[in-house]
Design a protein around this motif. Structure first.
Motif, PDB file in Angstrom:
ATOM      1  N   TYR A  30       5.939 -44.750  39.574  1.00 41.94           N
ATOM      2  CA  TYR A  30       4.974 -45.776  39.974  1.00 41.94           C
ATOM      3  C   TYR A  30       4.625 -46.742  38.839  1.00 41.94           C
ATOM      4  O   TYR A  30       3.681 -47.522  38.951  1.00 41.94           O
ATOM      5  CB  TYR A  30       3.677 -45.156  40.523  1.00 41.94           C
ATOM      6  CG  TYR A  30       3.868 -44.288  41.731  1.00 41.94           C
ATOM      7  CD1 TYR A  30       4.213 -44.841  42.956  1.00 41.94           C
ATOM      8  CD2 TYR A  30       3.676 -42.911  41.663  1.00 41.94           C
ATOM      9  CE1 TYR A  30       4.379 -44.049  44.080  1.00 41.94           C
ATOM     10  CE2 TYR A  30       3.846 -42.109  42.787  1.00 41.94           C
ATOM     11  CZ  TYR A  30       4.193 -42.685  43.983  1.00 41.94           C
ATOM     12  OH  TYR A  30       4.353 -41.887  45.100  1.00 41.94           O
ATOM     13  N   THR A  31       5.386 -46.707  37.751  1.00 39.59           N
ATOM     14  CA  THR A  31       5.135 -47.622  36.641  1.00 39.59           C
ATOM     15  C   THR A  31       6.366 -48.430  36.259  1.00 39.59           C
ATOM     16  O   THR A  31       6.239 -49.544  35.741  1.00 39.59           O
ATOM     17  CB  THR A  31       4.655 -46.870  35.375  1.00 39.59           C
ATOM     18  OG1 THR A  31       5.669 -45.939  34.976  1.00 39.59           O
ATOM     19  CG2 THR A  31       3.360 -46.118  35.635  1.00 39.59           C
ATOM     20  N   ASN A  32       7.549 -47.871  36.456  1.00 37.84           N
ATOM     21  CA  ASN A  32       8.798 -48.495  36.001  1.00 37.84           C
ATOM     22  C   ASN A  32       9.736 -48.716  37.180  1.00 37.84           C
ATOM     23  O   ASN A  32       9.556 -48.165  38.249  1.00 37.84           O
ATOM     24  CB  ASN A  32       9.505 -47.595  34.976  1.00 37.84           C
ATOM     25  CG  ASN A  32       8.840 -47.604  33.627  1.00 37.84           C
ATOM     26  OD1 ASN A  32       7.628 -47.690  33.528  1.00 37.84           O
ATOM     27  ND2 ASN A  32       9.640 -47.490  32.581  1.00 37.84           N
ATOM     28  N   GLY A  33      10.787 -49.487  36.928  1.00 33.75           N
ATOM     29  CA  GLY A  33      11.876 -49.604  37.876  1.00 33.75           C
ATOM     30  C   GLY A  33      11.844 -50.866  38.699  1.00 33.75           C
ATOM     31  O   GLY A  33      10.941 -51.699  38.595  1.00 33.75           O
ATOM     32  N   GLY A  34      12.871 -51.000  39.521  1.00 33.84           N
ATOM     33  CA  GLY A  34      13.030 -52.150  40.388  1.00 33.84           C
ATOM     34  C   GLY A  34      14.283 -51.967  41.220  1.00 33.84           C
ATOM     35  O   GLY A  34      15.013 -50.982  41.071  1.00 33.84           O
ATOM     36  N   SER A  35      14.566 -52.930  42.078  1.00 40.30           N
ATOM     37  CA  SER A  35      15.707 -52.811  42.985  1.00 40.30           C
ATOM     38  C   SER A  35      16.988 -53.403  42.420  1.00 40.30           C
ATOM     39  O   SER A  35      18.024 -53.344  43.072  1.00 40.30           O
ATOM     40  CB  SER A  35      15.374 -53.503  44.312  1.00 40.30           C
ATOM     41  OG  SER A  35      15.118 -54.881  44.101  1.00 40.30           O
ATOM     42  N   SER A  36      16.944 -53.972  41.198  1.00 41.14           N
ATOM     43  CA  SER A  36      18.083 -54.737  40.695  1.00 41.14           C
ATOM     44  C   SER A  36      19.150 -53.955  39.930  1.00 41.14           C
ATOM     45  O   SER A  36      20.254 -54.473  39.772  1.00 41.14           O
ATOM     46  CB  SER A  36      17.582 -55.874  39.789  1.00 41.14           C
ATOM     47  OG  SER A  36      16.862 -55.347  38.686  1.00 41.14           O
ATOM     48  N   GLU A 113      13.861 -42.060  46.208  1.00 42.08           N
ATOM     49  CA  GLU A 113      14.082 -40.992  45.221  1.00 42.08           C
ATOM     50  C   GLU A 113      12.918 -40.948  44.251  1.00 42.08           C
ATOM     51  O   GLU A 113      12.381 -41.990  43.865  1.00 42.08           O
ATOM     52  CB  GLU A 113      15.398 -41.247  44.467  1.00 42.08           C
ATOM     53  CG  GLU A 113      15.802 -40.160  43.487  1.00 42.08           C
ATOM     54  CD  GLU A 113      15.238 -40.375  42.060  1.00 42.08           C
ATOM     55  OE1 GLU A 113      15.218 -39.394  41.292  1.00 42.08           O
ATOM     56  OE2 GLU A 113      14.841 -41.517  41.764  1.00 42.08           O
ATOM     57  N   SER A 114      12.507 -39.751  43.841  1.00 44.78           N
ATOM     58  CA  SER A 114      11.419 -39.542  42.896  1.00 44.78           C
ATOM     59  C   SER A 114      10.136 -40.182  43.420  1.00 44.78           C
ATOM     60  O   SER A 114       9.692 -39.841  44.513  1.00 44.78           O
ATOM     61  CB  SER A 114      11.815 -40.062  41.514  1.00 44.78           C
ATOM     62  OG  SER A 114      10.940 -39.592  40.521  1.00 44.78           O
ATOM     63  N   ALA A 115       9.532 -41.134  42.698  1.00 45.89           N
ATOM     64  CA  ALA A 115       8.350 -41.804  43.238  1.00 45.89           C
ATOM     65  C   ALA A 115       8.680 -42.529  44.534  1.00 45.89           C
ATOM     66  O   ALA A 115       7.823 -42.672  45.413  1.00 45.89           O
ATOM     67  CB  ALA A 115       7.785 -42.791  42.216  1.00 45.89           C
ATOM     68  N   GLY A 116       9.929 -42.964  44.675  1.00 44.43           N
ATOM     69  CA  GLY A 116      10.364 -43.538  45.945  1.00 44.43           C
ATOM     70  C   GLY A 116      10.391 -42.494  47.046  1.00 44.43           C
ATOM     71  O   GLY A 116      10.068 -42.787  48.203  1.00 44.43           O
ATOM     72  N   GLY A 117      10.779 -41.266  46.698  1.00 41.42           N
ATOM     73  CA  GLY A 117      10.735 -40.173  47.664  1.00 41.42           C
ATOM     74  C   GLY A 117       9.307 -39.814  48.028  1.00 41.42           C
ATOM     75  O   GLY A 117       8.996 -39.560  49.205  1.00 41.42           O
ATOM     76  N   GLU A 118       8.433 -39.782  47.036  1.00 43.93           N
ATOM     77  CA  GLU A 118       7.011 -39.574  47.325  1.00 43.93           C
ATOM     78  C   GLU A 118       6.499 -40.664  48.256  1.00 43.93           C
ATOM     79  O   GLU A 118       5.708 -40.397  49.172  1.00 43.93           O
ATOM     80  CB  GLU A 118       6.190 -39.583  46.034  1.00 43.93           C
ATOM     81  CG  GLU A 118       6.316 -38.333  45.193  1.00 43.93           C
ATOM     82  CD  GLU A 118       5.245 -38.253  44.123  1.00 43.93           C
ATOM     83  OE1 GLU A 118       4.374 -39.156  44.053  1.00 43.93           O
ATOM     84  OE2 GLU A 118       5.255 -37.279  43.353  1.00 43.93           O
TER      85      GLU A 118
END
Length: 433
Positions: A30-36, A113-118
Motif C-alpha cells: 500500500y506504499t509502493n508499486g504501480g501498473s507499469s 498479489e500481496s497488497a493487491g491480493g488483500e
C-alpha cells in the motif's frame, strides 16, 4: 490510470464475440508499486483471448488517511480508504466502457498479489463492489487476520489501536498543523506531494506507524470489518476463486528461544503434533521453525480458509502452491519467495531474469499463464491436455503445486495439512470466531 490489452484484431477469433476480462491490482504494501513494470505486461493474457486491464490506485497517505477535519467536511460519503475507492472506480469504468474494447462486462475477474491480493479480499467482502466482478484470483494475499490491524476510521480499536483519524492528527501536527476545523483541512490540502509522502515507502512504513495507518481501515461503508470475519459469517459476494501462496512466502516471525517455545502457541496438548508437523526430522533450526509457523499463519492457512469459505457458499475454489525457482537461482534462495510467481503467471520471464531464462523456466511460465487465463475465462483453470487441477473443499483439501523440478502435481490432501490444521484454531482465535 488504466492500461488495456486486447487480442489482435487479426488473431483469428470471432470479432463479434465478447471477451472475458481480467483486471490486475498490483502489490507493494500500500506504499509502493504501480501498473507499469514490464513484468506486469498483459500481452500473454491477451494472446489467450482475454482483455487485460491493469490500474494504478492511490498509495500511502494519499490512498489511506483519516483526519477529523476531513470527516467533518463530508456527509455520508465513504472516507479513508481512497486507494480502494480507486479500485472500485476502475471496476466501474470497466462496466461502462470495456465493451468498446471487445470485452464482456458480465465476465470480469479481479486479480491481485500481496497488497493487491488483500485488496481483492476487501473487494469481495465490500458491499460497494458487489456486482462488479464474478471471479477472483488472489496470489499471496492473506485475508485472514490483521488486514486492518483492528484499525477503525474514527474509533480507537481493540487493545487501544489508534484510529486513522488519530494517526492523521499526529501527521498533521508533524507538519505544523493543529486543530480539526476548516482551516486545518485547508492547510492539509495545501501540503505538497513530497510533504504528504514524508519519506513513506515500503522500507520506512514500520517506523512511520505513529502517523500512517499501514493501509486499509474499517470505515463502515467500504470496509465493514476484517475480511476474515466477513468470510466466516458469509458476508461476501459469491465468486469463483483461484487462490494460493509460494512455498517460501512472506512471514512475520515472532522470536522464540526454542522450538518448543515456538510450538507453545498451539497449546500444551499439541506439542507432539507440532513437532511432527513442523520438524519431523528434528533437525530444523529454531529460526526456520519460527519462520514456517509465521508463514503458515500469514499465508498458507488463510488461503485454505478463504477457499473453504467460498466453497461453503456454493462456489468453486482452486488452491495452488508455487514452489518452483528459476534455474538461475537454484541453490541461491530457499524457495519461491514472496512475488516469485508473478513473472511465471504473466509469462514475462525476460523482464525478471533477462538472458538467464531457460527452456524449463519457459515451460513453467506457459503452464501457469494458461491455468490463470482459463480460470479468468470460465471460473475453471482446466483445459484438455493439461493436468487436472482439482477443486479444493473441506473433504479433499486438494491443491496444485508447481514443483521445483518444473512439473505441476495434484496433491490431495495438501502436504502441509498437519501444519494448517494446527494453525487454523490459532487464526480463528485471533479473529474472535
Amino acid at each position: 490510470m488504466l492500461n488495456v490489452w486486447r487480442p489482435a484484431a487479426n488473431s483469428g477469433g470471432n470479432e463479434a464475440q465478447k471477451l472475458p476480462i481480467l483486471v490486475w491490482i498490483h502489490g507493494g504494501g500500500y506504499t509502493n508499486g504501480g501498473s507499469s513494470p514490464a513484468v506486469y505486461d498483459g500481452s500473454q493474457f491477451a494472446k489467450h483471448g482475454l482483455v487485460f486491464v491493469s490500474l494504478n490506485y492511490r498509495l500511502g497517505r494519499f490512498g489511506f488517511f483519516g483526519h477529523p477535519a476531513l470527516t467533518a467536511s463530508q456527509s455520508g460519503e465513504p472516507l479513508g480508504n481512497y486507494g480502494y475507492m480507486d479500485q472500485i472506480a476502475a471496476l466501474q469504468w470497466v462496466q461502462r466502457n470495456i465493451a468498446a474494447f471487445g470485452g464482456d462486462p458480465q465476465n470480469v475477474t479481479v486479480f491481485g498479489e500481496s497488497a493487491g491480493g488483500e485488496s481483492v479480499h476487501s473487494l469481495i467482502t465490500s458491499p460497494l463492489a458487489k456486482g462488479l466482478f464474478s471471479k477472483a484470483i488472489i496470489d499471496s494475499g492473506s485475508g485472514r487476520v490483521n488486514q486492518t490491524y483492528g484499525r477503525y476510521l474514527t474509533a480507537t480499536g481493540p487493545g487501544g489501536v489508534a484510529s486513522a483519524e488519530q494517526l492523521g492528527t499526529a501527521f498533521a501536527q508533524r507538519m505544523g498543523i493543529s486543530g480539526n476545523d476548516a482551516n486545518a483541512l485547508s492547510q492539509l490540502r495545501a501540503l505538497t506531494a513530497d510533504q504528504v509522502v514524508d519519506g513513506l515507502n515500503l522500507g520506512t512504513a514500520s517506523s512511520a506507524n505513529t502517523t500512517w495507518s499501514s493501509g486499509p481501515m474499517i470505515d463502515g461503508k467500504l470496509v465493514t470489518d476484517e475480511p476474515g470475519r466477513l468470510y466466516a459469517s458469509g458476508r461476501f459476494s459469491s465468486v469463483s476463486l483461484l487462490v494460493g501462496t509460494n512455498d517460501a512466502d512472506l512471514a512475520i516471525p515472532v522470536p522464540a528461544k526454542s522450538k518448543d517455545d515456538a510450538y507453545a502457541t498451539f497449546g500444551s496438548g499439541n506439542l507432539a503434533a507440532a513437532r511432527s508437523a513442523f520438524d519431523p526430522s528434528g533437525t530444523a533450526s529454531v529460526p526456520d521453525v519460527v519462520s514456517e509457523i509465521a508463514r503458515v499463519e500469514l499465508m498458507h492457512e488463510p488461503a485454505r480458509f478463504v477457499a473453504r469459505s467460498v466453497t461453503a457458499h456454493g462456489s468453486a475454489a482452486y488452491v495452488y502452491r508455487f514452489s518452483y525457482v528459476a534455474q538461475s537461482l537454484k541453490g541461491k534462495v530457499s524457495g519461491a519467495v514472496h512475488a516469485a510467481e508473478i513473472p511465471y503467471v504473466f509469462d514475462t520471464l525476460t523482464a525478471a531474469y533477462g538472458s538467464q531464462v531457460t527452456d524449463q523456466d519457459k515451460r513453467v511460465a506457459q503452464l501457469a499463464n494458461a491455468y490463470w487465463a482459463d480460470f479468468a475465462k470460465a471460473g475453471n483453470p482446466n483445459a484438455s491436455g493439461r493436468l487436472v487441477w482439482q477443486v479444493n473443499d473441506a473433504s479433499s483439501n486438494a491443491l496444485l503445486e508447481f514443483m521445483p523440478a518444473g512439473t505441476a502435481v495434484t496433491e490431495q490432501p495438501d502436504p502441509l495439512k498437519g501444519q494448517l490444521d494446527l494453525v487454523e484454531p490459532v487464526n480463528d482465535a485471533a479473529l474472535g470466531i
